[in-house]
Write a protein that holds these residues in place. Structure first.
Motif, PDB file in Angstrom:
ATOM      1  N   THR A 120      -6.773 -63.084  44.563  1.00 48.56           N
ATOM      2  CA  THR A 120      -5.697 -63.473  43.666  1.00 48.56           C
ATOM      3  C   THR A 120      -5.081 -64.794  44.119  1.00 48.56           C
ATOM      4  N   VAL A 121      -4.438 -65.451  43.187  1.00 45.60           N
ATOM      5  CA  VAL A 121      -3.794 -66.725  43.448  1.00 45.60           C
ATOM      6  C   VAL A 121      -2.334 -66.597  43.034  1.00 45.60           C
ATOM      7  N   ALA A 122      -1.431 -67.021  43.915  1.00 44.83           N
ATOM      8  CA  ALA A 122      -0.001 -67.004  43.575  1.00 44.83           C
ATOM      9  C   ALA A 122       0.262 -68.143  42.603  1.00 44.83           C
ATOM     10  N   MET A 123       0.740 -67.795  41.407  1.00 47.37           N
ATOM     11  CA  MET A 123       0.959 -68.786  40.356  1.00 47.37           C
ATOM     12  C   MET A 123       2.438 -68.952  40.057  1.00 47.37           C
ATOM     13  N   SER A 124       2.818 -70.177  39.804  1.00 45.60           N
ATOM     14  CA  SER A 124       4.159 -70.483  39.317  1.00 45.60           C
ATOM     15  C   SER A 124       4.019 -70.799  37.837  1.00 45.60           C
ATOM     16  N   ILE A 125       4.784 -70.098  36.998  1.00 44.14           N
ATOM     17  CA  ILE A 125       4.641 -70.258  35.549  1.00 44.14           C
ATOM     18  C   ILE A 125       5.951 -70.716  34.921  1.00 44.14           C
ATOM     19  N   GLU A 126       5.891 -71.848  34.234  1.00 40.70           N
ATOM     20  CA  GLU A 126       7.005 -72.330  33.417  1.00 40.70           C
ATOM     21  C   GLU A 126       6.641 -72.027  31.975  1.00 40.70           C
ATOM     22  N   ARG A 127       7.440 -71.224  31.316  1.00 45.62           N
ATOM     23  CA  ARG A 127       7.100 -70.758  29.971  1.00 45.62           C
ATOM     24  C   ARG A 127       7.302 -71.797  28.868  1.00 45.62           C
ATOM     25  N   ASN A 128       8.017 -72.880  29.090  1.00 50.95           N
ATOM     26  CA  ASN A 128       8.153 -74.002  28.154  1.00 50.95           C
ATOM     27  C   ASN A 128       8.092 -73.588  26.676  1.00 50.95           C
TER      28      ASN A 128
ATOM     29  N   LEU B 257     -12.177 -69.894  34.463  1.00 50.11           N
ATOM     30  CA  LEU B 257     -11.819 -69.059  33.315  1.00 50.11           C
ATOM     31  C   LEU B 257     -11.114 -67.783  33.759  1.00 50.11           C
ATOM     32  N   LYS B 258     -11.535 -67.221  34.883  1.00 56.49           N
ATOM     33  CA  LYS B 258     -10.871 -66.018  35.412  1.00 56.49           C
ATOM     34  C   LYS B 258      -9.427 -66.327  35.780  1.00 56.49           C
ATOM     35  N   LEU B 259      -9.180 -67.459  36.435  1.00 57.45           N
ATOM     36  CA  LEU B 259      -7.814 -67.835  36.803  1.00 57.45           C
ATOM     37  C   LEU B 259      -6.988 -68.120  35.555  1.00 57.45           C
ATOM     38  N   LEU B 260      -7.605 -68.688  34.528  1.00 61.78           N
ATOM     39  CA  LEU B 260      -6.910 -68.900  33.259  1.00 61.78           C
ATOM     40  C   LEU B 260      -6.523 -67.559  32.643  1.00 61.78           C
ATOM     41  N   GLN B 261      -7.428 -66.579  32.683  1.00 60.17           N
ATOM     42  CA  GLN B 261      -7.119 -65.242  32.173  1.00 60.17           C
ATOM     43  C   GLN B 261      -5.988 -64.605  32.970  1.00 60.17           C
ATOM     44  N   ASP B 262      -5.986 -64.787  34.287  1.00 66.83           N
ATOM     45  CA  ASP B 262      -4.900 -64.253  35.117  1.00 66.83           C
ATOM     46  C   ASP B 262      -3.556 -64.830  34.680  1.00 66.83           C
ATOM     47  N   ALA B 263      -3.520 -66.128  34.398  1.00 67.51           N
ATOM     48  CA  ALA B 263      -2.281 -66.774  33.941  1.00 67.51           C
ATOM     49  C   ALA B 263      -1.865 -66.222  32.589  1.00 67.51           C
ATOM     50  N   LEU B 264      -2.812 -66.024  31.694  1.00 69.44           N
ATOM     51  CA  LEU B 264      -2.497 -65.473  30.372  1.00 69.44           C
ATOM     52  C   LEU B 264      -1.940 -64.060  30.475  1.00 69.44           C
ATOM     53  N   THR B 265      -2.482 -63.269  31.398  1.00 73.23           N
ATOM     54  CA  THR B 265      -1.997 -61.902  31.593  1.00 73.23           C
ATOM     55  C   THR B 265      -0.539 -61.916  32.036  1.00 73.23           C
ATOM     56  N   GLU B 266      -0.180 -62.892  32.881  1.00 76.38           N
ATOM     57  CA  GLU B 266       1.220 -63.034  33.306  1.00 76.38           C
ATOM     58  C   GLU B 266       2.107 -63.465  32.134  1.00 76.38           C
ATOM     59  N   LEU B 267       1.601 -64.359  31.305  1.00 74.25           N
ATOM     60  CA  LEU B 267       2.379 -64.872  30.180  1.00 74.25           C
ATOM     61  C   LEU B 267       2.535 -63.836  29.072  1.00 74.25           C
ATOM     62  N   GLU B 268       1.444 -63.189  28.745  1.00 79.02           N
ATOM     63  CA  GLU B 268       1.443 -62.268  27.606  1.00 79.02           C
ATOM     64  C   GLU B 268       0.373 -61.200  27.804  1.00 79.02           C
ATOM     65  N   PRO B 269       0.756 -60.077  28.422  1.00 82.26           N
ATOM     66  CA  PRO B 269      -0.222 -58.995  28.613  1.00 82.26           C
ATOM     67  C   PRO B 269      -0.828 -58.593  27.269  1.00 82.26           C
ATOM     68  N   GLY B 270      -2.121 -58.328  27.286  1.00 85.77           N
ATOM     69  CA  GLY B 270      -2.804 -57.935  26.061  1.00 85.77           C
ATOM     70  C   GLY B 270      -3.463 -59.093  25.340  1.00 85.77           C
ATOM     71  N   LEU B 271      -3.377 -60.300  25.879  1.00 84.79           N
ATOM     72  CA  LEU B 271      -4.020 -61.474  25.307  1.00 84.79           C
ATOM     73  C   LEU B 271      -5.250 -61.782  26.164  1.00 84.79           C
ATOM     74  N   TYR B 272      -6.429 -61.852  25.530  1.00 86.34           N
ATOM     75  CA  TYR B 272      -7.679 -61.988  26.279  1.00 86.34           C
ATOM     76  C   TYR B 272      -8.555 -63.107  25.743  1.00 86.34           C
ATOM     77  N   LEU B 273      -9.374 -63.678  26.635  1.00 85.33           N
ATOM     78  CA  LEU B 273     -10.355 -64.678  26.248  1.00 85.33           C
ATOM     79  C   LEU B 273     -11.419 -64.018  25.374  1.00 85.33           C
ATOM     80  N   ALA B 274     -11.740 -64.661  24.249  1.00 90.56           N
ATOM     81  CA  ALA B 274     -12.760 -64.114  23.362  1.00 90.56           C
ATOM     82  C   ALA B 274     -13.921 -65.080  23.182  1.00 90.56           C
ATOM     83  N   GLY B 275     -13.770 -66.294  23.635  1.00 91.81           N
ATOM     84  CA  GLY B 275     -14.843 -67.275  23.510  1.00 91.81           C
ATOM     85  C   GLY B 275     -14.381 -68.616  24.028  1.00 91.81           C
ATOM     86  N   ALA B 276     -15.338 -69.449  24.375  1.00 92.37           N
ATOM     87  CA  ALA B 276     -15.021 -70.779  24.896  1.00 92.37           C
ATOM     88  C   ALA B 276     -15.879 -71.805  24.166  1.00 92.37           C
ATOM     89  N   PRO B 277     -15.495 -72.150  22.935  1.00 92.04           N
ATOM     90  CA  PRO B 277     -16.315 -73.073  22.144  1.00 92.04           C
ATOM     91  C   PRO B 277     -16.311 -74.517  22.639  1.00 92.04           C
TER      92      PRO B 277
END
Length: 129
Positions: free
Chosen positions: A12-20, A57-77
């Motif tokens: 895991t990576v300790a993330m600092s999140i600014e919700r802006n 992409l995994k670290l991006l998903q980890d950040a999304l989980t912190e921002l909004e649980p239940g939001l998942y990557l579905a594709g990377a066009p």
């Protein structure tokens, strides 16, 4: 250069999140430092470790989980990798989520002193669980 033979499987990576205004306009900024003992550096590549795209992409998903649980990557066009991310790098993700289209635009930066160097940019598709 860090000794990657001493990997202790940090996952895991300790993330600092600014919700802006994440809730209203879908903008957030996430910063973190890539721990040299992060398991993703093990074997990729010996003596010249870099952060693999799948780990980004995994670290991006980890950040999304912190921002909004239940939001998942579905594709990377659309992803563009322009700079290698290495152990010890400080990284900043600037996120902009369009809730109507379900697309997330992001810029991932390697922060070097006073200069941000673009490392990865793109658009990904998100879905709610």
């Amino acid at each position: 250069m860090p000794d990657v033979t001493d990997v202790t499987n940090v996952t895991t990576v300790a993330m600092s999140i600014e919700r802006n205004n994440w809730e209203s306009v879908g903008q957030a900024t996430v910063t973190f430092t890539l721990d040299p003992k992060l398991m993703y550096f093990s074997g990729h590549f010996p003596h010249h470790p870099i952060l693999p795209a799948v780990a980004q992409l995994k670290l991006l998903q980890d950040a999304l989980t912190e921002l909004e649980p239940g939001l998942y990557l579905a594709g990377a066009p659309a992803l563009k990798f322009t700079h290698i991310l290495r152990p010890g790098d400080m990284v900043k993700l600037e996120l902009k989520f369009n809730r109507a289209s379900g697309k997330l635009a992001f810029n991932q930066y390697l922060v070097v002193g006073d200069t941000d160097v673009p490392a990865t940019t793109g658009h990904i598709k998100l879905v709610s669980a």
